[in-house]
Design a protein around this motif. Structure first.
Motif, PDB file in Angstrom:
ATOM      1  N   ASP A 128       0.862  -1.185   0.000  1.00 44.36           N
ATOM      2  CA  ASP A 128       0.000   0.000   0.000  1.00 44.36           C
ATOM      3  C   ASP A 128       0.898   1.234   0.000  1.00 44.36           C
ATOM      4  OD1 ASP A 128      -1.942   1.910   0.265  1.00 44.36           O
ATOM      5  OD2 ASP A 128      -2.504   1.371   2.319  1.00 44.36           O
ATOM      6  N   PHE A 129       1.382   1.594  -1.173  1.00 45.67           N
ATOM      7  CA  PHE A 129       2.371   2.657  -1.273  1.00 45.67           C
ATOM      8  C   PHE A 129       1.787   4.037  -1.008  1.00 45.67           C
ATOM      9  CE2 PHE A 129       4.223  -0.655  -4.114  1.00 45.67           C
ATOM     10  CZ  PHE A 129       5.399  -0.869  -3.408  1.00 45.67           C
ATOM     11  N   ASP A 130       0.484   4.247  -1.247  1.00 51.77           N
ATOM     12  CA  ASP A 130      -0.101   5.569  -1.038  1.00 51.77           C
ATOM     13  C   ASP A 130      -0.944   5.653   0.237  1.00 51.77           C
ATOM     14  OD1 ASP A 130      -2.185   3.978  -1.815  1.00 51.77           O
ATOM     15  OD2 ASP A 130      -2.913   5.287  -3.403  1.00 51.77           O
ATOM     16  N   LEU A 131      -0.923   4.601   1.057  1.00 56.65           N
ATOM     17  CA  LEU A 131      -1.594   4.569   2.359  1.00 56.65           C
ATOM     18  C   LEU A 131      -3.090   4.875   2.259  1.00 56.65           C
ATOM     19  CD1 LEU A 131       0.968   6.196   4.847  1.00 56.65           C
ATOM     20  CD2 LEU A 131       0.518   3.787   4.412  1.00 56.65           C
ATOM     21  N   ASP A 132      -3.745   4.301   1.235  1.00 51.02           N
ATOM     22  CA  ASP A 132      -5.195   4.464   1.143  1.00 51.02           C
ATOM     23  C   ASP A 132      -5.933   3.204   1.586  1.00 51.02           C
ATOM     24  OD1 ASP A 132      -4.692   2.734  -0.943  1.00 51.02           O
ATOM     25  OD2 ASP A 132      -5.784   3.888  -2.458  1.00 51.02           O
ATOM     26  N   GLY A 133      -5.182   2.244   2.146  1.00 52.47           N
ATOM     27  CA  GLY A 133      -5.793   1.014   2.633  1.00 52.47           C
ATOM     28  C   GLY A 133      -5.974  -0.052   1.577  1.00 52.47           C
ATOM     29  N   ARG A 134      -5.474   0.174   0.357  1.00 55.54           N
ATOM     30  CA  ARG A 134      -5.614  -0.796  -0.722  1.00 55.54           C
ATOM     31  C   ARG A 134      -4.240  -1.125  -1.306  1.00 55.54           C
ATOM     32  NH1 ARG A 134      -9.590   1.465  -5.049  1.00 55.54           N
ATOM     33  NH2 ARG A 134      -8.196   3.258  -4.853  1.00 55.54           N
ATOM     34  N   PRO A 135      -4.053  -2.350  -1.787  1.00 55.83           N
ATOM     35  CA  PRO A 135      -2.741  -2.710  -2.340  1.00 55.83           C
ATOM     36  C   PRO A 135      -2.467  -2.011  -3.664  1.00 55.83           C
ATOM     37  CG  PRO A 135      -4.298  -4.512  -2.621  1.00 55.83           C
ATOM     38  CD  PRO A 135      -4.983  -3.484  -1.763  1.00 55.83           C
ATOM     39  N   ASP A 136      -1.223  -1.629  -3.856  1.00 59.79           N
ATOM     40  CA  ASP A 136      -0.723  -1.069  -5.103  1.00 59.79           C
ATOM     41  C   ASP A 136       0.404  -1.977  -5.588  1.00 59.79           C
ATOM     42  OD1 ASP A 136      -2.333   1.339  -4.538  1.00 59.79           O
ATOM     43  OD2 ASP A 136      -0.799   1.729  -3.026  1.00 59.79           O
ATOM     44  N   LEU A 137       0.952  -1.657  -6.747  1.00 60.90           N
ATOM     45  CA  LEU A 137       2.055  -2.478  -7.234  1.00 60.90           C
ATOM     46  C   LEU A 137       3.155  -1.618  -7.834  1.00 60.90           C
ATOM     47  CD1 LEU A 137       1.822  -2.771 -10.621  1.00 60.90           C
ATOM     48  CD2 LEU A 137      -0.109  -4.183  -9.966  1.00 60.90           C
ATOM     49  N   CYS A 138       4.331  -2.228  -7.884  1.00 60.14           N
ATOM     50  CA  CYS A 138       5.521  -1.576  -8.437  1.00 60.14           C
ATOM     51  C   CYS A 138       6.250  -2.601  -9.288  1.00 60.14           C
ATOM     52  CB  CYS A 138       6.426  -1.074  -7.312  1.00 60.14           C
ATOM     53  SG  CYS A 138       8.064  -0.497  -7.851  1.00 60.14           S
ATOM     54  N   PHE A 139       6.711  -2.183 -10.480  1.00 54.19           N
ATOM     55  CA  PHE A 139       7.529  -3.084 -11.280  1.00 54.19           C
ATOM     56  C   PHE A 139       8.678  -2.309 -11.901  1.00 54.19           C
ATOM     57  CE2 PHE A 139       3.919  -1.760 -13.902  1.00 54.19           C
ATOM     58  CZ  PHE A 139       4.499  -1.378 -15.108  1.00 54.19           C
ATOM     59  N   SER A 140       9.754  -3.027 -12.167  1.00 55.12           N
ATOM     60  CA  SER A 140      10.953  -2.424 -12.755  1.00 55.12           C
ATOM     61  C   SER A 140      10.909  -2.547 -14.263  1.00 55.12           C
ATOM     62  CB  SER A 140      12.203  -3.118 -12.223  1.00 55.12           C
ATOM     63  OG  SER A 140      12.246  -4.461 -12.676  1.00 55.12           O
TER      64      SER A 140
ATOM     65  N   PRO B  73       3.163  10.620   0.731  1.00 57.67           N
ATOM     66  CA  PRO B  73       3.180   9.326   0.042  1.00 57.67           C
ATOM     67  C   PRO B  73       3.315   9.477  -1.456  1.00 57.67           C
ATOM     68  CG  PRO B  73       1.448   9.398   1.706  1.00 57.67           C
ATOM     69  CD  PRO B  73       1.988  10.791   1.598  1.00 57.67           C
ATOM     70  N   MET B  74       3.910   8.446  -2.077  1.00 55.87           N
ATOM     71  CA  MET B  74       4.204   8.409  -3.507  1.00 55.87           C
ATOM     72  C   MET B  74       5.278   9.429  -3.888  1.00 55.87           C
ATOM     73  SD  MET B  74       2.454   5.860  -4.194  1.00 55.87           S
ATOM     74  CE  MET B  74       3.060   5.773  -5.858  1.00 55.87           C
ATOM     75  N   THR B  75       6.115   9.777  -2.929  1.00 56.12           N
ATOM     76  CA  THR B  75       7.298  10.596  -3.196  1.00 56.12           C
ATOM     77  C   THR B  75       8.494   9.832  -2.649  1.00 56.12           C
ATOM     78  OG1 THR B  75       6.020  12.634  -2.959  1.00 56.12           O
ATOM     79  CG2 THR B  75       8.415  12.826  -2.904  1.00 56.12           C
TER      80      THR B  75
ATOM     81  N   PRO C 121       5.335   2.185   2.788  1.00 56.25           N
ATOM     82  CA  PRO C 121       6.376   1.256   2.328  1.00 56.25           C
ATOM     83  C   PRO C 121       7.230   1.846   1.222  1.00 56.25           C
ATOM     84  CG  PRO C 121       4.221   0.189   2.427  1.00 56.25           C
ATOM     85  CD  PRO C 121       3.986   1.658   2.596  1.00 56.25           C
ATOM     86  N   GLY C 122       8.474   1.394   1.178  1.00 54.11           N
ATOM     87  CA  GLY C 122       9.370   1.685   0.077  1.00 54.11           C
ATOM     88  C   GLY C 122       9.737   0.392  -0.633  1.00 54.11           C
ATOM     89  N   VAL C 123      10.772   0.444  -1.463  1.00 53.59           N
ATOM     90  CA  VAL C 123      11.179  -0.742  -2.210  1.00 53.59           C
ATOM     91  C   VAL C 123      12.698  -0.882  -2.165  1.00 53.59           C
ATOM     92  CG1 VAL C 123       9.214  -0.850  -3.781  1.00 53.59           C
ATOM     93  CG2 VAL C 123      11.168   0.583  -4.362  1.00 53.59           C
ATOM     94  N   VAL C 124      13.150  -2.143  -2.137  1.00 59.70           N
ATOM     95  CA  VAL C 124      14.555  -2.480  -2.299  1.00 59.70           C
ATOM     96  C   VAL C 124      14.741  -3.044  -3.697  1.00 59.70           C
ATOM     97  CG1 VAL C 124      16.403  -4.026  -1.573  1.00 59.70           C
ATOM     98  CG2 VAL C 124      15.044  -2.832   0.141  1.00 59.70           C
ATOM     99  N   LEU C 125      15.758  -2.571  -4.392  1.00 62.38           N
ATOM    100  CA  LEU C 125      16.068  -3.008  -5.746  1.00 62.38           C
ATOM    101  C   LEU C 125      17.366  -3.791  -5.746  1.00 62.38           C
ATOM    102  CD1 LEU C 125      15.598   0.463  -7.491  1.00 62.38           C
ATOM    103  CD2 LEU C 125      13.813  -1.154  -6.811  1.00 62.38           C
ATOM    104  N   THR C 126      17.420  -4.867  -6.518  1.00 66.05           N
ATOM    105  CA  THR C 126      18.674  -5.567  -6.748  1.00 66.05           C
ATOM    106  C   THR C 126      19.124  -5.299  -8.173  1.00 66.05           C
ATOM    107  OG1 THR C 126      17.571  -7.598  -7.488  1.00 66.05           O
ATOM    108  CG2 THR C 126      18.017  -7.379  -5.139  1.00 66.05           C
ATOM    109  N   ASP C 127      20.436  -5.205  -8.374  1.00 62.84           N
ATOM    110  CA  ASP C 127      20.921  -4.839  -9.701  1.00 62.84           C
ATOM    111  C   ASP C 127      20.971  -6.050 -10.623  1.00 62.84           C
ATOM    112  OD1 ASP C 127      23.167  -6.252  -8.931  1.00 62.84           O
ATOM    113  OD2 ASP C 127      24.587  -4.738  -9.604  1.00 62.84           O
TER     114      ASP C 127
END
Length: 549
Positions: free
Chosen positions: A267-279, A352-354, A330-336
């Motif tokens: 929940d990256f924007d803290l609105d109580g719903r799941p969001d997603l992130c992809f590289s 949020p979302m910054t 939440p934030g994200v960890v990236l692997t190279d």
């Protein structure tokens, strides 16, 4: 009075047993599962900060490969309590291919029930292969599986599974019937089987995006191309898993992204719903100009997500969502892409979302050039902070660092790559011809009932006793089995802690670490485990043991 009577009895018994305890109880080896366990940790060298993983893994033989097999791999695994007994189980997707005779091909999802003490019972193999001997390209799972999605797709409270193909146009849904057995449903995203071999999903996850009480499956359709205009596929149902169907949700205002490899949900924007992130990369067709794409704030009327972009400094092989500071989004960890470094992109607490680059860590093994590392997050050392475990997507039999540990801080502003590596991956491998999307094969879960997560990983074919190679999964035990106090050893302090809880039964409140076999009560069986584990010292430092009470 009855409980005090039992405590008195156990204390008398314990005094007798300890007084006559042979040295073998403090021996450094114990045989459980399919391989001996070296009950020292991290090779015995001091580690700062400490971890309590046993250096040698327990192994699980998944498949023995005949001489006719030309290619084979375990492509993914998932851990959950499939049979509702309170103990974690393992589901493993794997394939074996004979290029000359397709009758020898195997594509399976294998399920193993856990005992809660580090051993497993083979429960079932679910056949994913439907060969077509006239048109081989129309065989179902012709090239084997890719990733496993784990979620409650029908909302009945049981974890279900979805297995995606590697170069195929189909996928399998497996409905958990409540006891750890599964009903299979074959689905086609385009409505029919084709010879196109389009899908090659590198990662599949699940979450309840629309708030209906059922999880939706979400996966990257292909790392390079858009499929029917969609780079991310969603599946949902209004009823049963038999009615799962592809639904067209998408991000609006998106840039042209290709080379997608990692996917994360939070929940990256803290609105109580799941969001997603992809590289991905924003310079098709070349893999240049790395980008992170966040899809958030799903509008159910338009079936569209809002989109936010960030631009990391390297091409990413995996993305994992983390929330080191519970007061911040939440934030994200990236692997190279070479398996040498990670970055942590934090989400600003007040906005949020910054996101901003908050920390990085280097020095990872770098075995997998252009394939990188997969990552999983959990509190592996029991200090209350989120940590990382990374797995190189390539490694040979001599590779000692195919799986590595990184410890996190309270706010995630510092990550510490643990050296020397406390666990040993010698003897496992993933062959260079394994396609770039394979394998993920990493999970963190409590398999031994000690409330700390074990590291679970699986590997490609490796030499075994006899003439045939084997596909193997492995897990590294986190601390000693009888370590009630979580100090890295099993001794009289743990015995005293367990005796203090003796006779407690669920749902009465008690120390869950004392319930070693996770059967809801602290009794003679837990005492037996402690006595069998007595003398285990899993500390990574050379500090002297505390005095006996």
């Amino acid at each position: 009075m009855k409980r005090n009577y039992f405590k008195t009895f156990y204390c008398l018994l314990l005094t007798f047993v300890l007084g006559a305890m042979p040295e073998v109880l403090a021996d450094d080896f114990i045989a459980i599962g399919s391989s001996p366990i070296d009950r020292t940790c991290g090779g015995g060298d001091p580690i700062d900060p400490p971890t309590f993983f046993l250096s040698e893994p327990w192994t699980l033989d998944v498949a023995t490969l005949g001489e006719e097999i030309d290619a084979a791999d375990i492509t993914d695994l998932e851990v959950a309590d499939f049979n509702a007994d309170g103990r974690n189980d393992i589901a493993i997707a794997w394939y074996a291919t004979d290029f000359e005779n397709m009758e020898n091909n195997s594509r399976y999802l294998s399920v193993y029930f856990g005992t809660g003490l580090g051993s497993f019972i083979h429960a079932a193999d679910y056949d994913l292969y439907i060969p077509n001997y006239i048109f081989e390209a129309l065989s179902v799972f012709r090239n084997g599986p890719a990733d496993i999605g784990l979620g409650d797709f029908d909302g009945d409270g049981d974890p279900d599974l979805a297995v995606t193909p590697f170069f195929g146009d189909e996928l399998w849904f497996l409905e958990n019937l409540g006891d750890g057995t599964f009903e299979q449903y074959l689905k086609f995203p385009f409505g029919f089987n084709t010879t196109g071999n389009f899908q090659t999903p590198p990662e599949a996850l699940a979450a309840d995006f629309d708030g209906d009480g059922r999880d939706e499956l979400v996966y990257i359709a292909d790392p390079i191309q858009y499929i029917q205009g969609f780079i991310i596929h969603f599946w949902r149902t209004d009823d049963s898993i038999a009615d799962m169907h592809w639904i067209k949700w998408e991000g609006i205002g998106d840039v042209a992204v290709q080379w997608t490899r990692g996917l994360a949900i939070a929940d990256f924007d803290l609105d109580g719903r799941p969001d997603l992130c992809f590289s991905g990369s924003v310079n098709p067709p070349n893999e240049n100009d790395p980008v992170l794409v966040f899809w958030y704030d799903l509008n159910m009327d338009t079936r569209q997500f809002a989109v936010h972009l960030e631009y990391p400094r390297f091409l990413c092989s995996d993305v994992v969502a983390v929330q080191p500071d519970p007061t911040c989004p939440p934030g994200v960890v990236l692997t190279d892409l070479d398996g040498t470094r990670i970055e942590y992109w934090a989400n600003r607490c007040d906005e949020p979302m910054t996101f901003y680059l908050a920390a990085e860590e280097i020095g990872y093994a770098g075995y997998a050039t252009n394939r990188g590392m997969t990552a999983a997050a959990a509190d592996v050392d029991g200090d209350g902070y989120i940590d990382l475990v990374t797995r190189q997507k390539l490694g040979d039999l001599a590779g000692m660092k195919q799986v590595e540990i990184t410890l996190g801080s309270a706010q995630g502003l510092q990550w510490t790559h643990v050296e020397p590596n406390p666990i040993d991956t010698f003897g496992f491998q993933d062959l260079p011809y394994t396609e770039i999307l394979r394998p993920r094969n990493l999970a963190l879960a409590d398999l031994c009932g000690n409330t700390l997560p074990e590291i679970v990983a699986a590997f490609g074919p490796a030499p075994a006793e006899g003439s045939c190679d084997k596909l193997r999964a492995a897990f590294w035990q986190n601390s000693c089995l009888g370590d009630v106090t979580r100090d890295g050893r099993t001794n009289s302090i743990d015995l005293a802690a367990l005796l203090g809880e003796m006779g407690h039964n669920s749902p009465l409140p008690f120390n869950p670490d004392a319930d070693l076999n996770k059967d809801g009560q602290v009794n003679f069986l837990d005492l037996t485990i402690i006595l069998g584990d007595y003398g285990c010292d899993c500390r990574a430092s050379s500090a002297p043991p505390p005095p006996a009470p």
